[in-house]
Design a protein around this motif. Structure first.
Motif, PDB file in Angstrom:
ATOM      1  N   THR A   1       4.225  -4.461   7.379  1.00  0.00           N
ATOM      2  CA  THR A   1       4.151  -5.593   6.458  1.00  0.00           C
ATOM      3  C   THR A   1       3.732  -5.116   5.083  1.00  0.00           C
ATOM      4  O   THR A   1       3.423  -3.949   4.881  1.00  0.00           O
ATOM      5  CB  THR A   1       3.114  -6.655   6.914  1.00  0.00           C
ATOM      6  OG1 THR A   1       1.797  -6.134   6.712  1.00  0.00           O
ATOM      7  CG2 THR A   1       3.314  -7.063   8.351  1.00  0.00           C
ATOM      8  N   GLY A   2       3.656  -6.070   4.171  1.00  0.00           N
ATOM      9  CA  GLY A   2       3.165  -5.793   2.828  1.00  0.00           C
ATOM     10  C   GLY A   2       1.660  -5.743   2.734  1.00  0.00           C
ATOM     11  O   GLY A   2       1.110  -5.688   1.643  1.00  0.00           O
TER      12      GLY A   2
ATOM     13  N   THR B   1       0.138  -2.599  17.050  1.00  0.00           N
ATOM     14  CA  THR B   1      -0.221  -1.866  15.841  1.00  0.00           C
ATOM     15  C   THR B   1       0.499  -2.463  14.639  1.00  0.00           C
ATOM     16  O   THR B   1       1.597  -3.000  14.765  1.00  0.00           O
ATOM     17  CB  THR B   1       0.141  -0.371  15.967  1.00  0.00           C
ATOM     18  OG1 THR B   1       1.541  -0.250  16.213  1.00  0.00           O
ATOM     19  CG2 THR B   1      -0.645   0.291  17.086  1.00  0.00           C
ATOM     20  N   VAL B   2      -0.149  -2.329  13.489  1.00  0.00           N
ATOM     21  CA  VAL B   2       0.411  -2.856  12.246  1.00  0.00           C
ATOM     22  C   VAL B   2       0.186  -1.841  11.132  1.00  0.00           C
ATOM     23  O   VAL B   2      -0.939  -1.380  10.924  1.00  0.00           O
ATOM     24  CB  VAL B   2      -0.229  -4.205  11.839  1.00  0.00           C
ATOM     25  CG1 VAL B   2       0.371  -4.722  10.544  1.00  0.00           C
ATOM     26  CG2 VAL B   2      -0.078  -5.229  12.959  1.00  0.00           C
ATOM     27  N   THR B   3       1.264  -1.527  10.438  1.00  0.00           N
ATOM     28  CA  THR B   3       1.198  -0.686   9.252  1.00  0.00           C
ATOM     29  C   THR B   3       1.372  -1.581   8.037  1.00  0.00           C
ATOM     30  O   THR B   3       2.337  -2.338   7.960  1.00  0.00           O
ATOM     31  CB  THR B   3       2.326   0.372   9.266  1.00  0.00           C
ATOM     32  OG1 THR B   3       2.161   1.205  10.417  1.00  0.00           O
ATOM     33  CG2 THR B   3       2.306   1.220   8.001  1.00  0.00           C
ATOM     34  N   GLY B   4       0.460  -1.498   7.100  1.00  0.00           N
ATOM     35  CA  GLY B   4       0.552  -2.264   5.872  1.00  0.00           C
ATOM     36  C   GLY B   4       0.806  -1.336   4.703  1.00  0.00           C
ATOM     37  O   GLY B   4       0.159  -0.299   4.581  1.00  0.00           O
ATOM     38  N   ILE B   5       1.753  -1.710   3.855  1.00  0.00           N
ATOM     39  CA  ILE B   5       2.094  -0.913   2.678  1.00  0.00           C
ATOM     40  C   ILE B   5       1.919  -1.801   1.460  1.00  0.00           C
ATOM     41  O   ILE B   5       2.536  -2.866   1.372  1.00  0.00           O
ATOM     42  CB  ILE B   5       3.526  -0.354   2.788  1.00  0.00           C
ATOM     43  CG1 ILE B   5       3.645   0.478   4.073  1.00  0.00           C
ATOM     44  CG2 ILE B   5       3.885   0.467   1.551  1.00  0.00           C
ATOM     45  CD1 ILE B   5       5.041   0.912   4.426  1.00  0.00           C
ATOM     46  N   ILE B   6       1.084  -1.362   0.530  1.00  0.00           N
ATOM     47  CA  ILE B   6       0.679  -2.245  -0.561  1.00  0.00           C
ATOM     48  C   ILE B   6       0.439  -1.436  -1.839  1.00  0.00           C
ATOM     49  O   ILE B   6      -0.086  -0.326  -1.791  1.00  0.00           O
ATOM     50  CB  ILE B   6      -0.605  -3.029  -0.152  1.00  0.00           C
ATOM     51  CG1 ILE B   6      -0.951  -4.131  -1.147  1.00  0.00           C
ATOM     52  CG2 ILE B   6      -1.772  -2.092   0.101  1.00  0.00           C
ATOM     53  CD1 ILE B   6      -1.992  -5.118  -0.621  1.00  0.00           C
ATOM     54  N   PRO B   7       0.818  -1.988  -2.982  1.00  0.00           N
ATOM     55  CA  PRO B   7       0.522  -1.308  -4.254  1.00  0.00           C
ATOM     56  C   PRO B   7      -0.984  -1.301  -4.537  1.00  0.00           C
ATOM     57  O   PRO B   7      -1.698  -2.242  -4.174  1.00  0.00           O
ATOM     58  CB  PRO B   7       1.262  -2.140  -5.293  1.00  0.00           C
ATOM     59  CG  PRO B   7       2.241  -2.958  -4.542  1.00  0.00           C
ATOM     60  CD  PRO B   7       1.644  -3.178  -3.187  1.00  0.00           C
ATOM     61  N   GLN B   8      -1.428  -0.277  -5.216  1.00  0.00           N
ATOM     62  CA  GLN B   8      -2.843  -0.121  -5.528  1.00  0.00           C
ATOM     63  C   GLN B   8      -3.394  -1.322  -6.296  1.00  0.00           C
ATOM     64  O   GLN B   8      -4.525  -1.744  -6.063  1.00  0.00           O
ATOM     65  CB  GLN B   8      -3.077   1.171  -6.318  1.00  0.00           C
ATOM     66  CG  GLN B   8      -4.553   1.460  -6.589  1.00  0.00           C
ATOM     67  CD  GLN B   8      -5.368   1.658  -5.330  1.00  0.00           C
ATOM     68  OE1 GLN B   8      -4.967   2.415  -4.445  1.00  0.00           O
ATOM     69  NE2 GLN B   8      -6.504   0.967  -5.215  1.00  0.00           N
TER      70      GLN B   8
ATOM     71  N   VAL C   1      -1.357   1.924   3.817  1.00  0.00           N
ATOM     72  CA  VAL C   1      -0.812   2.901   2.879  1.00  0.00           C
ATOM     73  C   VAL C   1      -0.775   2.252   1.506  1.00  0.00           C
ATOM     74  O   VAL C   1      -0.208   1.164   1.350  1.00  0.00           O
ATOM     75  CB  VAL C   1       0.625   3.328   3.286  1.00  0.00           C
ATOM     76  CG1 VAL C   1       1.189   4.326   2.292  1.00  0.00           C
ATOM     77  CG2 VAL C   1       0.645   3.886   4.696  1.00  0.00           C
ATOM     78  N   THR C   2      -1.375   2.904   0.520  1.00  0.00           N
ATOM     79  CA  THR C   2      -1.291   2.396  -0.852  1.00  0.00           C
ATOM     80  C   THR C   2      -0.255   3.212  -1.619  1.00  0.00           C
ATOM     81  O   THR C   2      -0.145   4.420  -1.445  1.00  0.00           O
ATOM     82  CB  THR C   2      -2.655   2.456  -1.575  1.00  0.00           C
ATOM     83  OG1 THR C   2      -3.150   3.783  -1.555  1.00  0.00           O
ATOM     84  CG2 THR C   2      -3.658   1.528  -0.917  1.00  0.00           C
ATOM     85  N   VAL C   3       0.503   2.497  -2.431  1.00  0.00           N
ATOM     86  CA  VAL C   3       1.556   3.106  -3.239  1.00  0.00           C
ATOM     87  C   VAL C   3       1.373   2.676  -4.689  1.00  0.00           C
ATOM     88  O   VAL C   3       0.534   1.828  -4.993  1.00  0.00           O
ATOM     89  CB  VAL C   3       2.962   2.706  -2.711  1.00  0.00           C
ATOM     90  CG1 VAL C   3       3.203   3.284  -1.323  1.00  0.00           C
ATOM     91  CG2 VAL C   3       3.139   1.194  -2.699  1.00  0.00           C
ATOM     92  N   ASP C   4       2.178   3.249  -5.573  1.00  0.00           N
ATOM     93  CA  ASP C   4       2.031   2.973  -6.999  1.00  0.00           C
ATOM     94  C   ASP C   4       2.668   1.666  -7.455  1.00  0.00           C
ATOM     95  O   ASP C   4       2.128   0.986  -8.325  1.00  0.00           O
ATOM     96  CB  ASP C   4       2.621   4.123  -7.825  1.00  0.00           C
ATOM     97  CG  ASP C   4       1.819   5.404  -7.671  1.00  0.00           C
ATOM     98  OD1 ASP C   4       0.609   5.322  -7.389  1.00  0.00           O
ATOM     99  OD2 ASP C   4       2.411   6.481  -7.834  1.00  0.00           O
ATOM    100  N   THR C   5       3.844   1.339  -6.915  1.00  0.00           N
ATOM    101  CA  THR C   5       4.608   0.206  -7.440  1.00  0.00           C
ATOM    102  C   THR C   5       5.166  -0.673  -6.330  1.00  0.00           C
ATOM    103  O   THR C   5       5.228  -0.267  -5.164  1.00  0.00           O
ATOM    104  CB  THR C   5       5.802   0.704  -8.284  1.00  0.00           C
ATOM    105  OG1 THR C   5       6.720   1.372  -7.408  1.00  0.00           O
ATOM    106  CG2 THR C   5       5.355   1.647  -9.402  1.00  0.00           C
TER     107      THR C   5
END
Length: 190
Positions: A39-40, A60-67, A83-87
């Motif tokens: 998810t986001g 399990t859940v993976t979350g990907i989100i901008p900083q 997981v944090t990303v730039d954009t």
């Protein structure tokens, strides 16, 4: 390797309980099938409901989100992996690359954008997984009608309607998401 499915959905809190229940059912059913949810990483709305239900069912859940969203405190703090990303662009690209399929629950403009982008990526061969619209409470009927009109008026080819599947239930959505593409024989219901 564990299968993962990206779930696009609303982060809004003020929603009809029918949509919250669909998100919970999807999270629990995915966990029951051993599927990791991507998810986001938001903790509110359908995004939080699907994550909490999956985690509550032992999944399990993976979350990907901008900083910048983490800096504002918008992230779910109990995910299996964050997981944090730039954009926003890198967020969407990573969500797609981490998954074998994508399911769109109801949502607003951000969800529309993610759904239409992943359909476009599938058309262009940039995403090979199945794309499923979980049409809870007939929410997506107007969008599907708009795409049908685009076909009728020559803006889309008829075969573009096969780039995604419409499901009315969580079980249909998961089955379509996890099917091999050649197994998908049904087309959107209008």
């Amino acid at each position: 390797m564990k299968k993962s499915i990206t779930v696009y959905c609303a982060s809004s809190n003020d929603l009809d309980p029918i949509y919250i229940e669909a998100a919970r059912q999807l999270g629990a059913a995915a966990a029951g099938r051993g599927v990791n949810i991507v998810t986001g990483a938001g903790y509110t709305g359908l995004m939080g409901a699907v994550a909490d239900a999956a985690l509550g069912a032992g999944g399990t859940v993976t979350g990907i989100i901008p900083q910048f969203m983490v800096d504002r405190g918008w992230h779910h703090r109990g995910l299996t992996r964050l997981v944090t990303v730039d954009t926003m662009h890198s967020r969407k690209a990573m969500m797609a690359s981490e998954s074998c399929a994508a399911i769109a629950l109801p949502g607003g403009i951000g969800t529309f954008e993610e759904l239409l982008e992943i359909i476009t990526w599938r058309q262009l061969g940039l995403f090979e997984g199945n794309v499923v619209i979980l049409n809870a409470n007939s929410y997506y009927d107007p969008l599907i009608a708009m795409m049908r009109q685009a076909v009728e008026q020559g803006f889309m080819r008829p075969d573009h309607m096969r780039l995604f599947t419409v499901a009315a239930t969580v079980d249909e959505a998961l089955a379509a998401a996890l099917a091999r593409p050649e197994q998908l024989t049904f087309t959107p219901k209008f």
